[in-house]
Design an enzyme around this catalytic site. Structure first.
Site, PDB file in Angstrom:
ATOM      1  NE  ARG A 189      -3.560  -2.485   0.094  1.00  0.00           N
ATOM      2  CZ  ARG A 189      -4.234  -3.193   0.990  1.00  0.00           C
ATOM      3  NH1 ARG A 189      -3.676  -3.531   2.137  1.00  0.00           N
ATOM      4  NH2 ARG A 189      -5.454  -3.603   0.731  1.00  0.00           N
ATOM      5  CG  ASP A 218      -3.219  -5.118  -1.853  1.00  0.00           C
ATOM      6  OD1 ASP A 218      -4.250  -4.801  -2.492  1.00  0.00           O
ATOM      7  OD2 ASP A 218      -3.265  -5.728  -0.764  1.00  0.00           O
ATOM      8  CG  HIS A 292      -6.340  -7.490  -2.183  1.00  0.00           C
ATOM      9  ND1 HIS A 292      -6.400  -6.260  -1.563  1.00  0.00           N
ATOM     10  CD2 HIS A 292      -7.246  -8.275  -1.541  1.00  0.00           C
ATOM     11  CE1 HIS A 292      -7.294  -6.298  -0.590  1.00  0.00           C
ATOM     12  NE2 HIS A 292      -7.834  -7.505  -0.557  1.00  0.00           N
ATOM     13  CG  ASP A 369      -7.029 -10.927   1.170  1.00  0.00           C
ATOM     14  OD1 ASP A 369      -6.273 -11.297   0.242  1.00  0.00           O
ATOM     15  OD2 ASP A 369      -6.981  -9.785   1.664  1.00  0.00           O
ATOM     16  CD  GLU A 370     -10.522  -7.746   2.123  1.00  0.00           C
ATOM     17  OE1 GLU A 370     -11.119  -7.230   3.071  1.00  0.00           O
ATOM     18  OE2 GLU A 370      -9.504  -7.252   1.621  1.00  0.00           O
ATOM     19  CD1 TRP A 507      -4.212  -5.348   7.745  1.00  0.00           C
ATOM     20  CD2 TRP A 507      -3.371  -5.732   5.711  1.00  0.00           C
ATOM     21  NE1 TRP A 507      -4.345  -6.695   7.478  1.00  0.00           N
ATOM     22  CE2 TRP A 507      -3.836  -6.957   6.240  1.00  0.00           C
ATOM     23  CE3 TRP A 507      -2.789  -5.732   4.446  1.00  0.00           C
ATOM     24  CZ2 TRP A 507      -3.749  -8.159   5.548  1.00  0.00           C
ATOM     25  CZ3 TRP A 507      -2.700  -6.927   3.750  1.00  0.00           C
ATOM     26  CH2 TRP A 507      -3.182  -8.122   4.304  1.00  0.00           C
ATOM     27  CB  THR A 508       0.947   0.307   5.174  1.00  0.00           C
ATOM     28  OG1 THR A 508       1.061  -0.261   3.859  1.00  0.00           O
ATOM     29  CG2 THR A 508       1.795  -0.465   6.149  1.00  0.00           C
TER      30      THR A 508
HETATM   31  C1  ACM Z   1      -7.171  -9.116   5.078  1.00  0.00           C
HETATM   32  O1  ACM Z   1      -7.163  -8.378   6.063  1.00  0.00           O
HETATM   33  N1  ACM Z   1      -7.860  -8.768   3.980  1.00  0.00           N
HETATM   34  C2  ACM Z   1      -6.473 -10.385   5.064  1.00  0.00           C
END
Ligand code: ACM
Length: 652
Positions: A189, A218, A292, A369-370, A507-508
Site C-alpha cells: 500500500r 496489492d 488485490h 482474501d476479499e 496493513w498500511t
Molecule cells: C485481510 O485483512 N484482507 C487479510
C-alpha cells in the site's frame, strides 16, 4: 539458637520469594503504579525468573566468550556494539574458555529438552553472566533478555555518562509457547525501503518475533522484481501520490505523474533475507491473488477476464470497492486475476518459481482474501470453466484456482498458505490457513487438520486505531492495547498441534512512513509478543502494563516510535431521560486522573477532576480532557467537539 548460616539462608530465600512475587503474576497488586518501579521488566515475560540478591557490575574491560558458530556472528557483534556504544567500555570477544570472560554465550553439548530450539537459560551472579542454549537462536533470545535487564540507557545510539551499568542477579529459564511469532508488514500500500524494513526487523527481534510476513503485492503496488516480467516493476510499482483518507482519494488524472512507490530488486531481497536470518527471522513472502491484483493487471492486462482492464492503472486509494453490503465486496473495477485464463497460471508459475528461489522459508503465502464475485459472475470464460470443471458456485471457482496454485507451490518444494477465505471453495487439506476474519475460521480449519496461524482482526490488526478516532488517524475500527493483550491464539477446543502460532498484521493503507509504522506496532506488538511467547497462565494486565511503561522509556532512548494512546481517556455518551447528553470518561489503565474544561482553555491538574458523568453547559463547543498520574501529565490533550458527542449519542 539459629546459626548465622540459617539466618543468612532465610534472608536469601525470602529475597527470592519476594522477587518471584514481583515478577510472577500475582493478583496482589491493585494497580500498575505499584509495579512501575520494578527494576526487572522483561517483555515477553519469561517462563521462570528467580531474582537473587546483588548485581553484576559491567567492568570497564568486557570480555565476551562465545561458542564458535557462524550463526552467532551477528548476535555477538550486536552484543558487543550494545555493550560498547552506550557505555564507552572496551569490549573484546574470544572463542576459547577463559576465567577472564565475564559474559559467556554457550551452546549446550548435551541438548536440554526443556528449552527446545529457541529457549535459553540466563544466569547472572555478581561475578559473571552466562547464557546457555541448544541452538544459536536461543542465545540470540537470551541476549535480548539480558539487554532488557540493563538500564534503559543501554538502548542509546551514543555514549551515556553517569549511568550505573549493573545487571540484577537472576536465574532465568525461558522458551516460547509457540513456534510462529509473526508480524505482517504491508509494503504494497505504501512502499518501505530496504533500510526501513531492516529497521522494522531490528525492533521486532527485541521482542522475540521470528516471522516477518511481507505483503508484497496489492492493488497499490507490486514490490518485487520478477525476471522476465519487467512491467510488474516498471508499471506496477508506481502510482500517483495522495495523502488524506485512503479509500476516498480523488481519482488521479492521466496527467498526474506516476512516480510514487518503489520495489525491491532480487539483490535487495537476498540482502533482506540474509539480514533477517542473522536475527533468526524467516521472511514469509505474500503474493496476494486472485483479488488485490490491480498492480499486476495494470502491468499485464491480459491477466484479467475483463476487456476494460486495458485502461486500468495502479491504484492510489480511490474508491474501487463497495463494501456497503458486506463481504464479498462489489468491485467497481475488476482487480482479480482470471482463473479461467491459462496465461494466469503460466504467469504465476514464473512468479512462484522465483519467489521460491529467493525466500528460503518453507511457506509461500498466496493471499486469497476479499476476491469480489461480481465480475466473475457475469463472465463467459468463467461460465465455461464452471461447466467444464463442474463448479457450482463462485467460491468453488476460487477453490479451483487455489488448488491449481497449491500444486505450483508444491512443485517448487514449498508449502501453500493463504487467508481463511480459501476454505470456502474447498481447498486441499495440506493448505495452511491464516485466520484473519475471526478465530472461528482458524478453529474450523484446525478441526479439519489444516495448519493454522491465528491473526484475527479482533485482537491482532495493527492498522486499527488504538484509541478514539478524534486523535488517531482514521481507519475502519479501533483496537486498544488491553484488548490485544487478551489474544490467545490457541482455542481451547482444538488439537493445539494444528495451531502453529499467532501474528499481528500491519496493513498500511493509512501508514505513510516508517515512523507511523512503528507508532502503530508498539506497544500493541508487546502484547502480541507476550501472547505467542509467554506461558498463558502468566497473563496479568497490570503487571504487563507496568512493564510496558518501562519499555516506553527504552523505545524513547532507542528512538523507536510508539503510541501513547493507552493513556487517552475513553469517552462514552448517552442521553438522559430528558434527552440531554451524559458524558462518561474512563481510562484503559488504573491510577490516572482526568482533568477537563468546557471553556476552550487547556485543562491541567488545577482544573476540575472528573469524578462522575458530565453534562455540557449550554453553548459549550468542546470538551477538553487530559490524563495525569499524580502531578505529571501522561495523556495527550483530547479535544472532543460537543457536536461529535451529540452525534454519537444518537437522536435528540
Ligand atoms: C485481510 O485483512 N484482507 C487479510
Amino acid at each position: 539458637m539459629k546459626s548465622i548460616f540459617q539466618i543468612l539462608l532465610f534472608v536469601v530465600l525470602s529475597a527470592n520469594t519476594f522477587a518471584q512475587t514481583i515478577e510472577g503474576n500475582t493478583e496482589n497488586f491493585a494497580n500498575s503504579e505499584s509495579l512501575a518501579n520494578t527494576e526487572i521488566a522483561i517483555i515477553p515475560e519469561p517462563v521462570t525468573l528467580i531474582k537473587q540478591t546483588g548485581h553484576f557490575v559491567l567492568p570497564s574491560n568486557i570480555i565476551i566468550q562465545s561458542s564458535k558458530s557462524a550463526e552467532l556472528t551477528q548476535t555477538v557483534a550486536f552484543l558487543k556494539e550494545r555493550f560498547s556504544t552506550p557505555t564507552g567500555h572496551f569490549v573484546s570477544v574470544i572463542h576459547t574458555s577463559s576465567p577472564m570472560a565475564t559474559f559467556k554465550l554457550i551452546l549446550n553439548d548435551k541438548e536440554d529438552a526443556t528449552i527446545g530450539a529457541e529457549g535459553y537459560q540466563l544466569s547472572v551472579n555478581t561475578k559473571q553472566v552466562v547464557i546457555t542454549a541448544n541452538k544459536p537462536a536461543g542465545l540470540f533470545y537470551g541476549v535480548q533478555t539480558l539487554l532488557q535487564l540493563l538500564p534503559a540507557a543501554i538502548e542509546s545510539k551514543e555514549e551515556v555518562k553517569q549511568v550505573k551499568w549493573t545487571i540484577p542477579c537472576v536465574e532465568i529459564i525461558d522458551y516460547p509457547r509457540l513456534s510462529w511469532r509473526g508480524l505482517m508488514f504491508d509494503v504494497a500500500r505504501h512502499f518501505f525501503t530496504k533500510q526501513e524494513v531492516k529497521q522494522y526487523i531490528d525492533a521486532m527481534v527485541r521482542y522475540k518475533y521470528n516471522i516477518l510476513h511481507l505483503h508484497l503485492t496489492d492493488d497499490e503496488g507490486w514490490r518485487i522484481e520478477i525476471k522476465g516480467l519487467p512491467k510488474l516493476t516498471e508499471v506496477g510499482a508506481w502510482n500517483v501520490k495522495r495523502v488524506g483518507t485512503f479509500g476516498d482519494f480523488i481519482p488521479p488524472t492521466a496527467e498526474e505523474p506516476r512516480n510514487y512507490g518503489g520495489f525491491y530488486t532480487q539483490e535487495d531481497i537476498k540482502e533482506l533475507v540474509a539480514y533477517a536470518k542473522e536475527r533468526f527471522v524467516n521472511i514469509l513472502p505474500e503474493i496476494d491473488v486472485p483479488g488485490h491484483s490491480l498492480a499486476a493487471i495494470a502491468s499485464y492486462p491480459e491477466l484479467s477476464c475483463t476487456p476494460e482492464a486495458i485502461n486500468y492503472k495502479v491504484r492510489s486509494g480511490e474508491k474501487i470497492m463497495d463494501w456497503s453490503r458486506g463481504a464479498p465486496p462489489i468491485a467497481m473495477v475488476d482487480n482479480t486475476l482470471c482463473p479461467a485464463n491459462e496465461k494466469v497460471y503460466v504467469f504465476l508459475d514464473t512468479v512462484i518459481t522465483q519467489i521460491a528461489q529467493l525466500f528460503p522459508f518453507e511457506y509461500i503465502h498466496l493471499g486469497g482474501d476479499e476476491a469480489p464475485h461480481n465480475y466473475w459472475e457475469k463472465n463467459l470464460q468463467i461460465k465455461d470453466l464452471m461447466k467444464r470443471e463442474n463448479l457450482k458456485t463462485i467460491p468453488e471457482v476460487q477453490g479451483y484456482f487455489e488448488r491449481r496454485l497449491e500444486k505450483i507451490v508444491q512443485a517448487k518444494g514449498k508449502k501453500f498458505m493463504a487467508w481463511d477465505e480459501v476454505l470456502e471453495g474447498g481447498v486441499s487439506p495440506s493448505a495452511a490457513v491464516m485466520s484473519w476474519r475471526s478465530m472461528k475460521y482458524g478453529t474450523e480449519a484446525a478441526k479439519a487438520n489444516h495448519e493454522v496461524v491465528m491473526s484475527p482482526t479482533q485482537y491482532a490488526y495493527l492498522d486499527y486505531m488504538q484509541a478514539d478516532a478524534i486523535t488517531e488517524p482514521k481507519v475502519y475500527a479501533s483496537l486498544r492495547l488491553s484488548k490485544v493483550y487478551e489474544f490467545d491464539p490457541v482455542p481451547a477446543d482444538v488439537n493445539p498441534i494444528y495451531i502453529k502460532g499467532g501474528q499481528a498484521n500491519l496493513w498500511t493503507e493509512q501508514v505513510y512512513n516508517i515512523r507511523q509504522a512503528e507508532y502503530m506496532t508498539w506497544p500493541r506488538g508487546f502484547a502480541i509478543a507476550e501472547s505467542v511467547w509467554s506461558p498463558k497462565d502468566k497473563k496479568n494486565w497490570p503487571n504487563f502494563f507496568a512493564r510496558t511503561e518501562q519499555h516506553f522509556k527504552r523505545l524513547d532512548i532507542a528512538e523507536t516510535k510508539y503510541a501513547p494512546s493507552v493513556y487517552d481517556p475513553i469517552f462514552s455518551v448517552k442521553r438522559t431521560a430528558d434527552r440531554q447528553l451524559s458524558i462518561s470518561l474512563s481510562t484503559e489503565v488504573d491510577g490516572l486522573d482526568m482533568y477537563y474544561s468546557f471553556d476552550n482553555s487547556f485543562p491541567d491538574r488545577f482544573y476540575p477532576k472528573y469524578t462522575s458523568p458530565l453534562a455540557p453547559p449550554i453553548d459549550a463547543k468542546v470538551l477538553k480532557v487530559i490524563t495525569y498520574r499524580g502531578k505529571n501529565p501522561v495523556g495527550r490533550m483530547m479535544n472532543m467537539p460537543i457536536e461529535e458527542l451529540e452525534k454519537r449519542a444518537g437522536k435528540r
